[in-house]
Every structure is written in structure tokens, then in C-alpha cells.
Design a protein around this motif. Structure first.
Motif, PDB file in Angstrom:
ATOM      1  N   GLU A 188       0.979  -1.112  -0.013  1.00 11.50           N
ATOM      2  CA  GLU A 188      -0.139   0.041  -0.277  1.00 11.50           C
ATOM      3  C   GLU A 188       0.665   1.007   0.006  1.00 11.50           C
ATOM      4  O   GLU A 188       0.607   2.005   0.318  1.00 11.50           O
ATOM      5  CB  GLU A 188      -1.274  -0.173   1.431  1.00 11.50           C
ATOM      6  N   GLY A 189       1.676   0.743  -0.749  1.00 11.32           N
ATOM      7  CA  GLY A 189       2.927   2.470  -1.257  1.00 11.32           C
ATOM      8  C   GLY A 189       3.956   2.358   0.311  1.00 11.32           C
ATOM      9  O   GLY A 189       4.945   3.346   0.006  1.00 11.32           O
ATOM     10  N   THR A 190       3.569   1.884   1.171  1.00  8.06           N
ATOM     11  CA  THR A 190       5.007   1.865   2.453  1.00  8.06           C
ATOM     12  C   THR A 190       5.815   1.192   2.178  1.00  8.06           C
ATOM     13  O   THR A 190       5.851   0.184   1.378  1.00  8.06           O
ATOM     14  CB  THR A 190       3.962   1.530   3.528  1.00  8.06           C
ATOM     15  N   PRO A 191       7.450   1.594   2.764  1.00  7.96           N
ATOM     16  CA  PRO A 191       8.705   0.659   2.867  1.00  7.96           C
ATOM     17  C   PRO A 191       8.256  -0.677   3.033  1.00  7.96           C
ATOM     18  O   PRO A 191       7.283  -0.792   4.894  1.00  7.96           O
ATOM     19  CB  PRO A 191       9.384   1.447   2.587  1.00  7.96           C
ATOM     20  N   MET A 192       9.184  -1.889   2.727  1.00 11.02           N
ATOM     21  CA  MET A 192       9.083  -2.684   3.226  1.00 11.02           C
ATOM     22  C   MET A 192       9.287  -3.045   5.283  1.00 11.02           C
ATOM     23  O   MET A 192      10.435  -2.352   4.858  1.00 11.02           O
ATOM     24  CB  MET A 192      10.333  -3.747   2.673  1.00 11.02           C
ATOM     25  N   SER A 193       8.373  -3.739   5.597  1.00 10.49           N
ATOM     26  CA  SER A 193       9.305  -3.655   7.063  1.00 10.49           C
ATOM     27  C   SER A 193      10.042  -4.567   7.635  1.00 10.49           C
ATOM     28  O   SER A 193      10.945  -5.173   6.374  1.00 10.49           O
ATOM     29  CB  SER A 193       7.856  -3.544   8.470  1.00 10.49           C
ATOM     30  N   ALA A 194      11.081  -4.960   8.721  1.00 12.12           N
ATOM     31  CA  ALA A 194      11.435  -5.453   9.385  1.00 12.12           C
ATOM     32  C   ALA A 194      11.203  -6.783   8.766  1.00 12.12           C
ATOM     33  O   ALA A 194      11.775  -7.966   8.790  1.00 12.12           O
ATOM     34  CB  ALA A 194      12.621  -5.239  10.706  1.00 12.12           C
ATOM     35  N   ARG A 195       9.694  -6.899   9.978  1.00 15.21           N
ATOM     36  CA  ARG A 195       8.554  -8.207   9.653  1.00 15.21           C
ATOM     37  C   ARG A 195       8.418  -8.770   8.942  1.00 15.21           C
ATOM     38  O   ARG A 195       8.639  -9.532   8.275  1.00 15.21           O
ATOM     39  CB  ARG A 195       7.660  -7.750  10.748  1.00 15.21           C
ATOM     40  N   GLN A 196       8.529  -7.477   7.816  1.00 14.13           N
ATOM     41  CA  GLN A 196       8.188  -8.036   6.448  1.00 14.13           C
ATOM     42  C   GLN A 196       9.373  -8.612   5.539  1.00 14.13           C
ATOM     43  O   GLN A 196       9.151  -9.788   4.947  1.00 14.13           O
ATOM     44  CB  GLN A 196       7.343  -7.270   5.302  1.00 14.13           C
ATOM     45  N   LEU A 197      10.067  -8.244   5.953  1.00 14.01           N
ATOM     46  CA  LEU A 197      11.813  -8.880   5.845  1.00 14.01           C
ATOM     47  C   LEU A 197      12.091 -10.087   6.053  1.00 14.01           C
ATOM     48  O   LEU A 197      12.103 -11.278   5.258  1.00 14.01           O
ATOM     49  CB  LEU A 197      12.952  -7.857   5.636  1.00 14.01           C
ATOM     50  N   ALA A 198      11.852 -10.459   6.967  1.00 19.31           N
ATOM     51  CA  ALA A 198      11.941 -11.459   7.673  1.00 19.31           C
ATOM     52  C   ALA A 198      11.051 -12.947   6.800  1.00 19.31           C
ATOM     53  O   ALA A 198      11.302 -13.772   6.749  1.00 19.31           O
ATOM     54  CB  ALA A 198      11.989 -11.460   9.456  1.00 19.31           C
ATOM     55  N   ARG A 199       9.598 -12.236   7.091  1.00 24.05           N
ATOM     56  CA  ARG A 199       8.751 -13.583   6.861  1.00 24.05           C
ATOM     57  C   ARG A 199       8.674 -13.503   5.457  1.00 24.05           C
ATOM     58  O   ARG A 199       8.887 -15.116   5.634  1.00 24.05           O
ATOM     59  CB  ARG A 199       7.645 -12.638   6.480  1.00 24.05           C
ATOM     60  N   LEU A 200       9.700 -12.995   4.399  1.00 21.79           N
ATOM     61  CA  LEU A 200      10.421 -13.113   2.732  1.00 21.79           C
ATOM     62  C   LEU A 200      10.669 -13.719   2.592  1.00 21.79           C
ATOM     63  O   LEU A 200      10.714 -15.251   2.117  1.00 21.79           O
ATOM     64  CB  LEU A 200       9.846 -12.126   2.003  1.00 21.79           C
ATOM     65  N   LEU A 201      11.839 -14.138   3.727  1.00 19.22           N
ATOM     66  CA  LEU A 201      13.165 -15.170   3.736  1.00 19.22           C
ATOM     67  C   LEU A 201      12.837 -15.898   4.735  1.00 19.22           C
ATOM     68  O   LEU A 201      13.683 -16.827   4.308  1.00 19.22           O
ATOM     69  CB  LEU A 201      14.203 -14.232   4.594  1.00 19.22           C
ATOM     70  N   HIS A 202      12.032 -16.060   5.321  1.00 20.26           N
ATOM     71  CA  HIS A 202      11.831 -17.932   6.358  1.00 20.26           C
ATOM     72  C   HIS A 202      11.949 -18.854   5.469  1.00 20.26           C
ATOM     73  O   HIS A 202      12.244 -19.885   5.735  1.00 20.26           O
ATOM     74  CB  HIS A 202      10.423 -16.989   6.965  1.00 20.26           C
ATOM     75  N   PRO A 203      10.896 -19.232   4.708  1.00 19.43           N
ATOM     76  CA  PRO A 203      11.240 -20.222   3.325  1.00 19.43           C
ATOM     77  C   PRO A 203      12.177 -20.686   2.895  1.00 19.43           C
ATOM     78  O   PRO A 203      12.300 -21.534   2.987  1.00 19.43           O
ATOM     79  CB  PRO A 203      10.232 -19.679   2.127  1.00 19.43           C
ATOM     80  N   PHE A 204      13.601 -19.071   2.883  1.00 20.13           N
ATOM     81  CA  PHE A 204      14.750 -19.982   3.266  1.00 20.13           C
ATOM     82  C   PHE A 204      15.644 -20.770   3.827  1.00 20.13           C
ATOM     83  O   PHE A 204      17.266 -20.713   3.782  1.00 20.13           O
ATOM     84  CB  PHE A 204      15.038 -19.097   1.982  1.00 20.13           C
ATOM     85  N   GLY A 205      15.415 -20.854   5.263  1.00 15.80           N
ATOM     86  CA  GLY A 205      15.509 -20.719   6.015  1.00 15.80           C
ATOM     87  C   GLY A 205      16.616 -19.737   6.458  1.00 15.80           C
ATOM     88  O   GLY A 205      17.328 -20.255   7.135  1.00 15.80           O
ATOM     89  N   ILE A 206      15.870 -18.301   6.377  1.00 19.26           N
ATOM     90  CA  ILE A 206      17.242 -17.622   6.770  1.00 19.26           C
ATOM     91  C   ILE A 206      16.205 -16.223   7.639  1.00 19.26           C
ATOM     92  O   ILE A 206      14.989 -16.656   6.948  1.00 19.26           O
ATOM     93  CB  ILE A 206      17.073 -17.292   5.371  1.00 19.26           C
ATOM     94  N   ALA A 207      16.140 -16.221   8.962  1.00 22.34           N
ATOM     95  CA  ALA A 207      16.314 -15.377  10.473  1.00 22.34           C
ATOM     96  C   ALA A 207      17.023 -14.826  10.631  1.00 22.34           C
ATOM     97  O   ALA A 207      18.471 -14.819  10.411  1.00 22.34           O
ATOM     98  CB  ALA A 207      15.773 -16.616  11.845  1.00 22.34           C
ATOM     99  N   PRO A 208      16.589 -13.440  11.027  1.00 24.91           N
ATOM    100  CA  PRO A 208      17.558 -12.280  12.109  1.00 24.91           C
ATOM    101  C   PRO A 208      18.534 -13.097  13.178  1.00 24.91           C
ATOM    102  O   PRO A 208      17.691 -14.138  13.774  1.00 24.91           O
ATOM    103  CB  PRO A 208      16.995 -11.017  11.817  1.00 24.91           C
ATOM    104  N   VAL A 209      19.583 -12.860  13.373  1.00 26.79           N
ATOM    105  CA  VAL A 209      19.717 -13.325  14.896  1.00 26.79           C
ATOM    106  C   VAL A 209      20.055 -12.074  15.217  1.00 26.79           C
ATOM    107  O   VAL A 209      20.995 -10.966  15.045  1.00 26.79           O
ATOM    108  CB  VAL A 209      21.195 -14.320  15.082  1.00 26.79           C
ATOM    109  N   LYS A 210      20.677 -11.750  16.745  1.00 36.62           N
ATOM    110  CA  LYS A 210      21.343 -10.932  17.682  1.00 36.62           C
ATOM    111  C   LYS A 210      22.509 -10.454  17.284  1.00 36.62           C
ATOM    112  O   LYS A 210      22.919 -11.794  17.660  1.00 36.62           O
ATOM    113  CB  LYS A 210      20.612 -11.044  18.792  1.00 36.62           C
ATOM    114  N   TRP A 211      23.073  -9.526  17.944  1.00 35.84           N
ATOM    115  CA  TRP A 211      24.230  -9.703  17.030  1.00 35.84           C
ATOM    116  C   TRP A 211      25.058  -8.495  18.440  1.00 35.84           C
ATOM    117  O   TRP A 211      23.743  -7.005  17.876  1.00 35.84           O
ATOM    118  CB  TRP A 211      24.292 -10.053  16.096  1.00 35.84           C
ATOM    119  N   LYS A 212      26.320  -8.315  18.392  1.00 38.10           N
ATOM    120  CA  LYS A 212      26.766  -7.033  18.997  1.00 38.10           C
ATOM    121  C   LYS A 212      27.913  -7.015  18.128  1.00 38.10           C
ATOM    122  O   LYS A 212      29.054  -7.362  17.772  1.00 38.10           O
ATOM    123  CB  LYS A 212      27.084  -7.613  20.329  1.00 38.10           C
ATOM    124  N   GLN A 213      27.604  -5.167  17.575  1.00 38.76           N
ATOM    125  CA  GLN A 213      28.885  -4.918  17.063  1.00 38.76           C
ATOM    126  C   GLN A 213      29.746  -4.346  17.567  1.00 38.76           C
ATOM    127  O   GLN A 213      30.133  -4.603  18.739  1.00 38.76           O
ATOM    128  CB  GLN A 213      28.435  -3.259  16.381  1.00 38.76           C
TER     129      GLN A 213
END
Length: 308
Positions: A279-304
Motif C-alpha cells: 500500500e505504498g509503504t516501504p518493506m518493514s523488518a517483519r515483512q523482510l523476515a517473513r519473505l526470507l523465512h521459506p529459505f531458512g533465513i532468520a535474523p539473529v541478535k548480534w553485538k557490533q
């Protein structure tokens, strides 16, 4: 999976019966990451197809010269490392899709003689990510993935590939016995395959399935419909996203990036759907994770490093 096994098997017979057809679909073995079995699948092909030539890199001139002279089954591995950067190579591979157009013209020798080279030969390509659109449009695509935890498979013993010579001979004999039948075949194409190019790509494999009989005609058409539907959806979104993210990591040359940094780069790609994802809004972090999930890719916490 069964859907992948069916076109893979039919394409092997297609390679032996190649000259019975007017269309030569590429066999594309793709995956979102390394370690998904593409090279193993290509090695198995090399034991079963006629006159295999395998290469992990190849120049445009080598393609048409090798094809014209040897009439091989050309098996290209690691294609993600070179195919997108060579417009000439993509054009030559594209030309081999239709028999009547499977030629390139070049000037050769010290006397600059004009020569025509054939590009008509079966070809399989393995790569991480997605083929360039013009090649993907000429392909039967098999999506590969890593073996899931707990999933049991029988490992291919590469040192035993030589024992498959009998299978290769049987495939060659079958193709030779049925060349005329295949040459004049007109298999029914499922209504679920709507694009003309996709229908052309599946026609040779369905013709072979029809001649094999038993439950092959049904299995082939069911696999064709499911693979076509999955490829259409994934190509539009998931695989395209993976390719874009891979490009971001290559450009930044870092081992890890925060989701916010990835999204910032994606939102700047005006030719992609990510800046106006929903609906004209940029992709969010949640939407990014959902689209990558079928490929076995998920975000992890890390400390810079260096952060407090």
C-alpha cells in the motif's frame, strides 16, 4: 522432492532425444545459498547425459565453438560468478533456445572469413540465486535447498558415477527408438501453465512423459503446474530479494549487516517493489523476515564490535 525428480529425469531423456525437438529448454538448478546439492546434481547429470562437458566458467566464444564442434550436453556450474557480468554469454545461451535461431555469426581467421556457428545443444546451469530474466524465461527451473535437520537422504558416492554407464546407454537406446514419435508429438499442456514460453519449455518433457506411459504423464503435468506456480511467485519476490541482498553484501564487503541497514539499501532500489511494498509503504523488518523465512533465513541478535 518428487516435483523436482520428475523434470530432472525427463530432462536427461530430453538431452538424449534433443534433435527431435524445436525448443531446447535450459535446465536451471538454483538455490538461495551454497551447500544445497547443485554441483552434486550436475555431477549426476554428467554421468547420464550424452557427451557431457562441465565447466565452472566459460567465455562466449568457447560456448559456440564447443557447441558447434562437439555437440555436447553443456553443464555450467557456479554460474552466479560469471553469467550476470557477460551480456555476450547470455545472448549466446539465449540463442540456443529455438532450433531455427540457434546460430551466431562471427569473423574468424587471418582472412576474416565470416563463419556461422551452431548454438543448438542441451544445456544445464547451476547457480546461487536467480538466472538473468531472459535465461530464466527459457528454463525449466528446479529450486534446491539444504537438507533439513533430521531429514535423511542417501549420499551420492561420486566415485561410483562410472557405474551408471548402463543407465546412460539405456537412455540413449530409448531416445533412438522414439525419435520419430517425439519429433511429431503434440502433448497436451496443462491449463495451469499460462505463459507461452513456459508452455514451450515443458512441451518436450511432457512429450517424453507421454511416451514413457504408466503414471509418468500425470506426474509430469502435476509437477509442471506446481513448479511453474512456485517459480513464478518466487521469481517475483523471494528469489529477487535474495539476489538484491546478496548484491548489498558484496558491495559492502562485510560478513553481517543489521536489518535496518539492509532495509535502507532495499528502500533505495527504485526499480524494485521494496520501497512501496504494501500500500505504498516501504518493506518493514517483519515483512523482510517473513519473505526470507521459506529459505531458512532468520535474523539473529548480534553485538557490533566495539559497541558498549
Amino acid at each position: 522432492t518428487a516435483d523436482q525428480f520428475v523434470p530432472y529425469t525427463l530432462w536427461i531423456l530430453f538431452a538424449h532425444a534433443h534433435d527431435a525437438f524445436e525448443i531446447s529448454p535450459l535446465l536451471a538448478l538454483t538455490s538461495p545459498d551454497k551447500g544445497c546439492g547443485k554441483s552434486t546434481a550436475l555431477a549426476l547429470l554428467s554421468a547420464l547425459v550424452p557427451r557431457p562437458i562441465t565447466s565452472a566458467n566459460i567465455t562466449p566464444s568457447a560456448v559456440f565453438r564447443v557447441t558447434d564442434y562437439y555437440k555436447p550436453c553443456l553443464l555450467l556450474d557456479e554460474a552466479d560468478t560469471f553469467i550476470s557480468d557477460s551480456e555476450g554469454l547470455r545472448g549466446i545461451l539465449n540463442s540456443g533456445h529455438m532450433r531455427s535461431q540457434a546460430y551466431v555469426t562471427r569473423v574468424s581467421g587471418d582472412d576474416h572469413q565470416v563463419c556461422t556457428f551452431s548454438t543448438w545443444t542441451p544445456k544445464a546451469i547451476a547457480l546461487i540465486g536467480e538466472l538473468p530474466p531472459t535465461l530464466a524465461d527459457r528454463s525449466v527451473t528446479i529450486r534446491m535447498r539444504r537438507r533439513a535437520r533430521g531429514e535423511v537422504i542417501e549420499r551420492l558416492q561420486l566415485h561410483r558415477l562410472g557405474e551408471m554407464e548402463d543407465l546412460r546407454s539405456m537412455a540413449a537406446r530409448w531416445a533412438g527408438d522414439h525419435l520419430d514419435d517425439l519429433r511429431f508429438s503434440d502433448p497436451a499442456i496443462p491449463e495451469g501453465i499460462t505463459r507461452d514460453r513456459a508452455r514451450d519449455n515443458w512441451r518436450p518433457l511432457l512429450a517424453i512423459a507421454d511416451l514413457c506411459g504408466q503414471d509418468w504423464p500425470r506426474r509430469a503435468r502435476e509437477s509442471a503446474c506446481r513448479i511453474h506456480a512456485a517459480v513464478s511467485e518466487e521469481t517475483s519476490y523471494g528469489v529477487t530479494l535474495l539476489g538484491d541482498i546478496r548484491g548489498i553484501f558484496r558491495t559492502r564487503n562485510v560478513p553481517s549487516l543489521a536489518s535496518e541497514e539492509i532495509l535502507e539499501q532495499l528502500h533505495g532500489m527504485e526499480e524494485r517493489p521494496w520501497p512501496e511494498w504494501r500500500e505504498g509503504t516501504p518493506m518493514s523488518a517483519r515483512q523482510l523476515a517473513r519473505l526470507l523465512h521459506p529459505f531458512g533465513i532468520a535474523p539473529v541478535k548480534w553485538k557490533q564490535e566495539g559497541a558498549t
